[in-house]
Design an enzyme around this catalytic site. Structure first.
Site, PDB file in Angstrom:
ATOM      1  CB  SER A 166       9.755 -20.562   5.722  1.00 46.72           C
ATOM      2  OG  SER A 166       8.504 -20.633   5.084  1.00 46.72           O
ATOM      3  CG  ASP A 215       5.602 -14.326   8.688  1.00 45.24           C
ATOM      4  OD1 ASP A 215       5.073 -14.178   7.567  1.00 45.24           O
ATOM      5  OD2 ASP A 215       6.264 -15.332   9.007  1.00 45.24           O
ATOM      6  CG  HIS A 238       7.752 -15.546   5.653  1.00 41.76           C
ATOM      7  ND1 HIS A 238       7.310 -16.439   6.610  1.00 41.76           N
ATOM      8  CD2 HIS A 238       8.239 -16.312   4.638  1.00 41.76           C
ATOM      9  CE1 HIS A 238       7.504 -17.675   6.192  1.00 41.76           C
ATOM     10  NE2 HIS A 238       8.076 -17.626   4.996  1.00 41.76           N
TER      11      HIS A 238
END
Length: 340
Positions: free
Chosen positions: A187, A263, A293
């Site tokens: 991320s 995700d 995610h």
């Protein structure tokens, strides 16, 4: 700046500044009239939007007590050493050094792990356990400035400085193979990794980069999470840009991009866009069905695919890259953003 005393949390500081700004507008209206107040009000709205972006992006205090309580690797039966890293701008970073047994430490890869935008590095120890036992590598976990026990305040440029300081630290150690450094980021951490890999000096110091469920830019994420009309806001008004789609085109190190197809925060198409734009001649996109995610790593085959990628690199190492022409892409990138 280390948090001490009665410093307000970021969210309360934003509310306090906003309330003060509206009070100022009221006083300004009373003395100077409507037009001047309108100009002042618009300026305040822009300033609040600009400075509130840090509060919206960085969440070192979630979950509660994340700045105080950091789970340690021994809770997962991982050997570790707590280390302190000093950055070039005098910030102190808290980090965990987790190494393989002494007889293997110098021959295996070393993975530098950068986490997402919330919590602290201790919240990722289950994933670290899997990396340690499945990939058989040393691991340096780094806590960004303003996160956990690290000092400072998180900023885009600051996180890039933190990552480079961590690489410099690894090069001071004599119990590892410096030619087998791997950058890993999930991320927000993926955006940090791309920034470092695009640096033609620090890109020379790593064997490869791995990014997982990361985004193309903050502006693109704002369009996804807020409203499509946000795309018309000029880049200049974004305090944090993380222009990864542009930076990754400058990368020449081998890249593995891992995308969880379930995700629901970062659209998988952003990972495909990063893969297509990546400038490396040795790149691979690993799309994992069912990967979300934060939990793509729990899907069967995750570690095996990474291991296959690394084994291929070790058997067929990439050729030496050309000598660097400049130290980083910041100046060029800033000119590009202003022109947009």
């Amino acid at each position: 700046m280390k948090e001490v005393g009665i410093a307000l949390p970021a969210s309360r500081r934003v509310y306090a500044i906003t309330a003060s700004a509206f009070l100022l507008c009221f006083i300004f209206y009373y003395f100077y009239g409507g037009y001047m107040t309108l100009v002042l009000f618009a300026s305040i709205i822009l300033l609040v939007f600009y400075y509130a972006q840090d509060w919206l992006l960085y969440h070192p205090e979630l979950p509660t007590n994340s700045r105080i309580y950091i789970p340690i690797p021994t809770m997962h039966n991982l050997p570790h050493m707590t280390v302190t890293i000093r950055t070039t701008d005098d910030v102190t970073l808290h980090a965990f050094w987790i190494c393989q047994p002494e007889e293997r430490c110098k021959s295996v890869p070393t993975l530098l792990y950068f986490h997402g935008n919330a919590g602290n590095m201790g919240h990722r120890l289950q994933n670290i356990w899997g990396i340690y036992h499945h990939l058989h590598c040393n691991i340096l976990m780094v806590e960004y400035r303003g996160y956990g026990l690290s000092t400072g305040v998180p900023t885009e440029r600051g996180l890039g400085i933190d990552a480079r300081a961590a690489i410099d630290y690894l090069h001071t150690r004599h119990d590892l193979d410096h030619s087998q450094l791997i950058l890993f980021g999930r991320s927000l951490g993926g955006a940090v990794v791309i920034d470092v890999a695009a640096d033609t000096v620090y890109g020379q110091k790593i064997m490869c980069a791995i990014v997982e469920n990361t985004f193309t830019s903050i502006k693109d994420m704002a369009v996804e999470l807020v409203h499509p009309s946000v795309k018309y806001i000029p880049n200049l008004l974004y305090k944090n840009k993380y222009h990864s789609l542009w930076k990754i085109s400058k990368c020449s190190v081998p890249f593995l991009l891992i995308s969880g197809l379930a995700d629901n925060l970062v659209p998988p198409r952003m990972m495909r866009a990063l893969y297509n734009r990546c400038g490396s001649e040795r790149k691979r996109l690993l799309e994992i069905v069912g990967g979300s995610h934060n939990d793509t790593w729990i899907v069967d085959g995750y570690y095996q695919e990474i291991s296959t990628f690394l084994a291929d690199l070790q058997q067929h190492p990439p050729p030496l890259q050309k000598a660097p022409e400049k130290s980083n892409v910041w100046v060029e990138l800033e000119h590009k953003i202003i022109d947009v």
